[in-house]
Scaffold this motif. Structure first.
Motif, mmCIF file in Angstrom:
data_model
loop_
_atom_site.group_PDB
_atom_site.id
_atom_site.type_symbol
_atom_site.label_atom_id
_atom_site.label_comp_id
_atom_site.label_asym_id
_atom_site.label_seq_id
_atom_site.Cartn_x
_atom_site.Cartn_y
_atom_site.Cartn_z
ATOM 1 N N TYR A 10 1.989 -14.923 -4.404
ATOM 2 C CA TYR A 10 2.697 -14.891 -3.126
ATOM 3 C C TYR A 10 2.363 -16.093 -2.255
ATOM 4 O O TYR A 10 2.702 -16.122 -1.083
ATOM 5 C CB TYR A 10 2.401 -13.581 -2.390
ATOM 6 C CG TYR A 10 3.000 -12.435 -3.133
ATOM 7 C CD1 TYR A 10 4.336 -12.124 -2.999
ATOM 8 C CD2 TYR A 10 2.248 -11.703 -4.040
ATOM 9 C CE1 TYR A 10 4.905 -11.102 -3.716
ATOM 10 C CE2 TYR A 10 2.807 -10.675 -4.767
ATOM 11 C CZ TYR A 10 4.133 -10.376 -4.600
ATOM 12 O OH TYR A 10 4.697 -9.373 -5.322
ATOM 13 N N CYS A 70 15.898 -15.400 4.318
ATOM 14 C CA CYS A 70 15.297 -15.071 3.025
ATOM 15 C C CYS A 70 13.777 -15.020 3.122
ATOM 16 O O CYS A 70 13.138 -14.152 2.512
ATOM 17 C CB CYS A 70 15.716 -16.099 1.978
ATOM 18 S SG CYS A 70 17.449 -16.007 1.525
ATOM 19 N N VAL A 73 12.765 -11.724 4.798
ATOM 20 C CA VAL A 73 12.903 -10.587 3.873
ATOM 21 C C VAL A 73 11.773 -10.597 2.848
ATOM 22 O O VAL A 73 11.186 -9.556 2.550
ATOM 23 C CB VAL A 73 14.290 -10.619 3.186
ATOM 24 C CG1 VAL A 73 14.364 -9.629 2.042
ATOM 25 C CG2 VAL A 73 15.382 -10.328 4.203
ATOM 26 N N ALA A 74 11.446 -11.779 2.315
ATOM 27 C CA ALA A 74 10.345 -11.876 1.352
ATOM 28 C C ALA A 74 9.011 -11.506 2.005
ATOM 29 O O ALA A 74 8.179 -10.827 1.390
ATOM 30 C CB ALA A 74 10.273 -13.292 0.772
ATOM 31 N N ARG A 76 8.636 -9.454 4.622
ATOM 32 C CA ARG A 76 8.655 -8.003 4.843
ATOM 33 C C ARG A 76 8.294 -7.256 3.566
ATOM 34 O O ARG A 76 7.478 -6.329 3.581
ATOM 35 C CB ARG A 76 10.031 -7.559 5.324
ATOM 36 C CG ARG A 76 10.112 -6.048 5.555
ATOM 37 C CD ARG A 76 11.501 -5.567 5.688
ATOM 38 N NE ARG A 76 12.185 -5.760 4.412
ATOM 39 C CZ ARG A 76 13.460 -5.524 4.230
ATOM 40 N NH1 ARG A 76 14.206 -5.126 5.212
ATOM 41 N NH2 ARG A 76 14.018 -5.706 3.050
ATOM 42 N N ASN A 77 8.873 -7.662 2.450
ATOM 43 C CA ASN A 77 8.586 -6.995 1.177
ATOM 44 C C ASN A 77 7.126 -7.170 0.764
ATOM 45 O O ASN A 77 6.500 -6.228 0.271
ATOM 46 C CB ASN A 77 9.518 -7.514 0.088
ATOM 47 C CG ASN A 77 10.952 -7.117 0.338
ATOM 48 O OD1 ASN A 77 11.239 -6.158 1.048
ATOM 49 N ND2 ASN A 77 11.873 -7.883 -0.226
ATOM 50 N N ALA A 78 6.581 -8.354 0.979
ATOM 51 C CA ALA A 78 5.184 -8.606 0.607
ATOM 52 C C ALA A 78 4.223 -7.828 1.505
ATOM 53 O O ALA A 78 3.196 -7.335 1.029
ATOM 54 C CB ALA A 78 4.887 -10.101 0.668
ATOM 55 N N ARG A 80 4.928 -4.961 2.977
ATOM 56 C CA ARG A 80 5.054 -3.556 2.572
ATOM 57 C C ARG A 80 4.259 -3.251 1.306
ATOM 58 O O ARG A 80 3.710 -2.171 1.157
ATOM 59 C CB ARG A 80 6.523 -3.207 2.335
ATOM 60 C CG ARG A 80 7.293 -2.986 3.595
ATOM 61 C CD ARG A 80 8.698 -2.587 3.273
ATOM 62 N NE ARG A 80 9.435 -2.273 4.483
ATOM 63 C CZ ARG A 80 10.723 -2.035 4.506
ATOM 64 N NH1 ARG A 80 11.429 -2.070 3.383
ATOM 65 N NH2 ARG A 80 11.327 -1.760 5.633
ATOM 66 N N ARG A 81 4.219 -4.224 0.385
ATOM 67 C CA ARG A 81 3.453 -4.029 -0.855
ATOM 68 C C ARG A 81 1.986 -4.385 -0.690
ATOM 69 O O ARG A 81 1.216 -4.300 -1.636
ATOM 70 C CB ARG A 81 4.062 -4.881 -1.970
ATOM 71 C CG ARG A 81 5.389 -4.399 -2.466
ATOM 72 C CD ARG A 81 5.824 -5.197 -3.681
ATOM 73 N NE ARG A 81 5.813 -6.627 -3.438
ATOM 74 C CZ ARG A 81 6.871 -7.352 -3.078
ATOM 75 N NH1 ARG A 81 8.031 -6.780 -2.918
ATOM 76 N NH2 ARG A 81 6.760 -8.638 -2.889
ATOM 77 N N ARG A 82 1.622 -4.855 0.491
ATOM 78 C CA ARG A 82 0.254 -5.239 0.849
ATOM 79 C C ARG A 82 -0.269 -6.426 0.046
ATOM 80 O O ARG A 82 -1.461 -6.541 -0.201
ATOM 81 C CB ARG A 82 -0.693 -4.054 0.744
ATOM 82 C CG ARG A 82 -0.331 -2.970 1.727
ATOM 83 C CD ARG A 82 -1.301 -1.853 1.683
ATOM 84 N NE ARG A 82 -0.920 -0.897 2.734
ATOM 85 C CZ ARG A 82 -1.099 0.388 2.648
ATOM 86 N NH1 ARG A 82 -1.667 0.900 1.592
ATOM 87 N NH2 ARG A 82 -0.726 1.173 3.622
ATOM 88 N N GLU A 83 0.620 -7.315 -0.355
ATOM 89 C CA GLU A 83 0.180 -8.566 -0.962
ATOM 90 C C GLU A 83 -0.139 -9.597 0.107
ATOM 91 O O GLU A 83 -0.947 -10.481 -0.103
ATOM 92 C CB GLU A 83 1.246 -9.124 -1.913
ATOM 93 C CG GLU A 83 1.211 -8.494 -3.275
ATOM 94 C CD GLU A 83 2.246 -7.409 -3.415
ATOM 95 O OE1 GLU A 83 3.118 -7.292 -2.545
ATOM 96 O OE2 GLU A 83 2.183 -6.672 -4.410
#
Length: 110
Positions: A10, A70, A73-74, A76-78, A80-83
Motif C-alpha cells: 500500500y 481514485c 477511494v483507495a 478509504r478502502n485501505a 477500512r482494511r486497516r492497511e
C-alpha cells in the motif's frame, strides 16, 4: 491528518497521498493536470475502468480531479482494511470483536 502504513503493497496509495499534498495549494485554475515530471502511481490506486478518465492523452498526463477521487477511494478502502491507519485515531475506533453486548439499538452496527 497523519497517515501511517507498514505494508509495502500500500505504499503506492501513500505515495499518491503525498502527491496530492504537494498540489494542495495549487488551484485547479492554474493546472488541471499534474506536472509531467511528477510520477503519479496508477497501479493499486486507479481502477482499470477509470484509467481513460485519469490518463487523458498519449503523453501520459494525468488529470487531477478524477485522480484525486481514485486516491480517496483507495485510501478509504485501505483504512477500512486497516492497511493504512490514521495516527491517534484509536480513540474513536471500534475494537474488533468487542461488540455492544446487546446495548446498541441497531445490532448490525456492532
Amino acid at each position: 491528518m497523519e497517515l501511517k502504513c507498514n505494508y509495502t503493497a500500500y505504499r503506492l496509495v501513500m505515495d499518491a497521498i503525498d502527491l496530492l499534498q504537494r498540489y494542495l495549494d495549487q488551484p485547479l485554475k492554474e493546472g488541471v493536470f499534474f506536472d509531467p515530471a511528477e510520477s503519479a502511481p496508477l497501479a493499486g490506486v486507479v481502477p482499470e475502468h477509470w484509467r481513460a478518465a485519469v490518463v487523458v492523452d498519449d503523453k501520459g498526463r494525468n488529470e487531477r480531479v478524477p485522480y484525486e477521487l481514485c486516491v480517496l477511494v483507495a485510501l478509504r478502502n485501505a483504512v477500512r482494511r486497516r492497511e493504512i491507519r490514521v495516527v491517534r485515531a484509536n480513540r474513536w475506533r471500534r475494537a474488533v470483536g468487542a461488540g455492544c453486548r446487546g446495548r446498541c439499538p441497531d445490532a448490525s452496527w456492532c
